[in-house]
Design an enzyme around this catalytic site. Structure first.
Site, PDB file in Angstrom:
ATOM      1  N   ARG A  90       0.861  -1.201   0.000  1.00 25.78           N
ATOM      2  CA  ARG A  90       0.000   0.000   0.000  1.00 25.78           C
ATOM      3  C   ARG A  90       0.888   1.239   0.000  1.00 25.78           C
ATOM      4  O   ARG A  90       1.347   1.732   1.044  1.00 25.78           O
ATOM      5  CB  ARG A  90      -0.926   0.013   1.209  1.00 25.78           C
ATOM      6  CG  ARG A  90      -1.809   1.261   1.284  1.00 25.78           C
ATOM      7  CD  ARG A  90      -2.805   1.373   0.158  1.00 25.78           C
ATOM      8  NE  ARG A  90      -3.715   0.229   0.117  1.00 25.78           N
ATOM      9  CZ  ARG A  90      -4.448  -0.085  -0.953  1.00 25.78           C
ATOM     10  NH1 ARG A  90      -4.381   0.638  -2.039  1.00 25.78           N
ATOM     11  NH2 ARG A  90      -5.223  -1.147  -0.935  1.00 25.78           N
ATOM     12  N   ARG A 114       2.435  -6.898  -9.328  1.00 24.00           N
ATOM     13  CA  ARG A 114       2.663  -6.271  -8.010  1.00 24.00           C
ATOM     14  C   ARG A 114       2.583  -7.288  -6.867  1.00 24.00           C
ATOM     15  O   ARG A 114       2.888  -6.946  -5.726  1.00 24.00           O
ATOM     16  CB  ARG A 114       1.670  -5.132  -7.786  1.00 24.00           C
ATOM     17  CG  ARG A 114       0.218  -5.567  -7.664  1.00 24.00           C
ATOM     18  CD  ARG A 114      -0.695  -4.381  -7.330  1.00 24.00           C
ATOM     19  NE  ARG A 114      -2.061  -4.836  -7.075  1.00 24.00           N
ATOM     20  CZ  ARG A 114      -3.008  -4.069  -6.550  1.00 24.00           C
ATOM     21  NH1 ARG A 114      -2.741  -2.812  -6.260  1.00 24.00           N
ATOM     22  NH2 ARG A 114      -4.219  -4.546  -6.307  1.00 24.00           N
ATOM     23  N   HIS A 189       1.642   2.924 -10.551  1.00 25.97           N
ATOM     24  CA  HIS A 189       0.626   3.395  -9.590  1.00 25.97           C
ATOM     25  C   HIS A 189       1.276   4.247  -8.485  1.00 25.97           C
ATOM     26  O   HIS A 189       1.316   3.860  -7.316  1.00 25.97           O
ATOM     27  CB  HIS A 189      -0.102   2.189  -8.990  1.00 25.97           C
ATOM     28  CG  HIS A 189      -1.420   2.513  -8.364  1.00 25.97           C
ATOM     29  ND1 HIS A 189      -1.554   3.348  -7.273  1.00 25.97           N
ATOM     30  CD2 HIS A 189      -2.676   2.114  -8.667  1.00 25.97           C
ATOM     31  CE1 HIS A 189      -2.825   3.455  -6.949  1.00 25.97           C
ATOM     32  NE2 HIS A 189      -3.527   2.728  -7.770  1.00 25.97           N
ATOM     33  N   GLU A 309      -0.844   8.631 -11.792  1.00 24.46           N
ATOM     34  CA  GLU A 309      -0.425   7.314 -12.290  1.00 24.46           C
ATOM     35  C   GLU A 309      -0.343   7.271 -13.820  1.00 24.46           C
ATOM     36  O   GLU A 309      -1.368   7.186 -14.499  1.00 24.46           O
ATOM     37  CB  GLU A 309      -1.416   6.268 -11.789  1.00 24.46           C
ATOM     38  CG  GLU A 309      -1.764   6.364 -10.312  1.00 24.46           C
ATOM     39  CD  GLU A 309      -3.060   5.642  -9.967  1.00 24.46           C
ATOM     40  OE1 GLU A 309      -3.462   4.745 -10.734  1.00 24.46           O
ATOM     41  OE2 GLU A 309      -3.672   5.973  -8.930  1.00 24.46           O
TER      42      GLU A 309
END
Ligand code: TA6
Length: 335
Positions: A90, A114, A189, A309
């Site tokens: 996160r 990811r 991201h 992003e």
């Protein structure tokens, strides 16, 4: 895990500086150290000769932090992010591949890149000249490490992370190493550390078309007449380039941290040469209500971050055998 730990990451230092190598490898302007965190996962620490530093987690090849030579953190990583490989991290710069969101329910949200352990590559197959003078490392993923029956294609990805005194560049290079075309999406991201979202504005996207996932008609393109974006609620916008054009560049995030420039571009290289690819840009902040549902986002974290992003997400990219699609972002603290 405290915020300090998240940034500092308890690690056993193993000096492992890449120096020399083939002539094509630019001089490493600083040091690249590998270590392991308490979960046995590799961390790569870049230290530029100016004193700027970055930490990259091998899980998802996730940049966890970038601190400028002047000591300013530009990347937000939640202090409650899980760094044990149990779920996507996160914060930082998670990588989205081969899908954005979950159009194919058989694949994880944002794909498998990811959620995979990447390899630290000792040297890249080629060194983009935009990394001259920077401290650089490269991580790799391919179908022998991570794949899925819903997306079973042979691929190879090289992910470059390069830092200078006030700048971090990350470049994702997706290669089709198979015998047939494949379609994919990808996105960087990026969680930008901005200190206080209520004192932050985002400019550079004014007048551009976007799909508003926070609205009740997310599939209808809209335009925002305002000169810049101010975030005071849940924002989830996919900005798309004009027909036959590119989005304006860079995006500028003016915040208590400073004025942060995010420049981005994408390219397609194949047997006919290299041409620009029109990149999209997502702007996201979960705001209080959606943040409350994110168990790994620290209390009030949504007030200290905004995601800008760069991606290839409006539709898919068709990549032919032997071709490569590259997505690059350059994030700089402006003086
Ligand atoms: O930032 C764009 C987005 O697709 C948002 O819609 C939101 O889902 C965000 O990614 C975070 O997704 P994650 O799976 O990391 O919680």
């Amino acid at each position: 895990m405290s915020k300090k730990d998240c940034k500092k990451h308890q690690e056993k230092k193993e000096k492992d500086t890449f120096v020399g190598g083939p002539a094509a490898w630019v001089a490493v302007m600083g040091s690249v150290e590998q270590s392991e965190n308490e979960h046995g996962l590799t961390l790569v620490r870049l230290t530029h000769e100016s004193g700027a530093t970055a930490v990259v987690h091998s899980f998802g090849a996730t940049v966890l932090s970038f601190t400028t030579a002047g000591g300013q953190d530009l990347i937000f990583c939640s202090s409650t992010a899980l760094l044990d490989g149990s779920k996507a991290i996160r914060g930082g710069i998670p990588l989205v591949f081969p899908q954005f969101g979950q159009p194919d329910k058989r694949l994880a949200q944002h794909g498998f890149a990811r959620n995979s352990v990447w390899q630290v590559l000792p040297e890249p197959s080629s060194v983009p000249d935009e990394f001259a003078g920077m401290c650089t490392c490269v991580l790799g993923l391919d179908n022998t490490i991570a794949t899925h029956e819903a997306w079973p294609y042979p691929y190879r990805i090289e992910y470059f992370i390069a830092i200078g005194p006030e700048t971090i560049v990350t470049k994702l290079m997706v290669h089709n190493s198979g015998e047939e075309n494949f379609a994919f999406q990808s996105l960087l991201h990026t969680y930008i550390a901005i200190g206080d979202i209520s004192a932050t504005t985002i400019s550079g996207l004014q007048g551009q078309s976007f799909f508003d996932k926070a609205s009740d008609d997310p599939d209808t393109a809209k335009e925002d007449p305002d000169q810049h974006i101010e975030v005071a609620q849940y924002v989830d916008r996919i900005y798309v380039p004009p027909p036959e054009g590119l989005l304006p560049d860079p995006v500028t995030i003016v915040s208590p941290v400073g004025s942060i420039s995010l420049s981005r571009h994408a390219q397609l290289s194949n047997s006919e040469g290299t041409k620009p690819l029109p990149a999209d840009t997502v702007v996201w902040n979960p705001w209080a209500e959606k943040a409350a549902a994110l168990s790994d986002l620290e209390e009030g974290g949504y007030m200290r971050m905004v995601c800008v992003e760069p991606g290839l997400v409006n539709g898919t990219i068709q990549l032919e055998p032997g071709a490569c699609a590259a997505l690059t972002q350059r994030i700089s603290l402006e003086r």
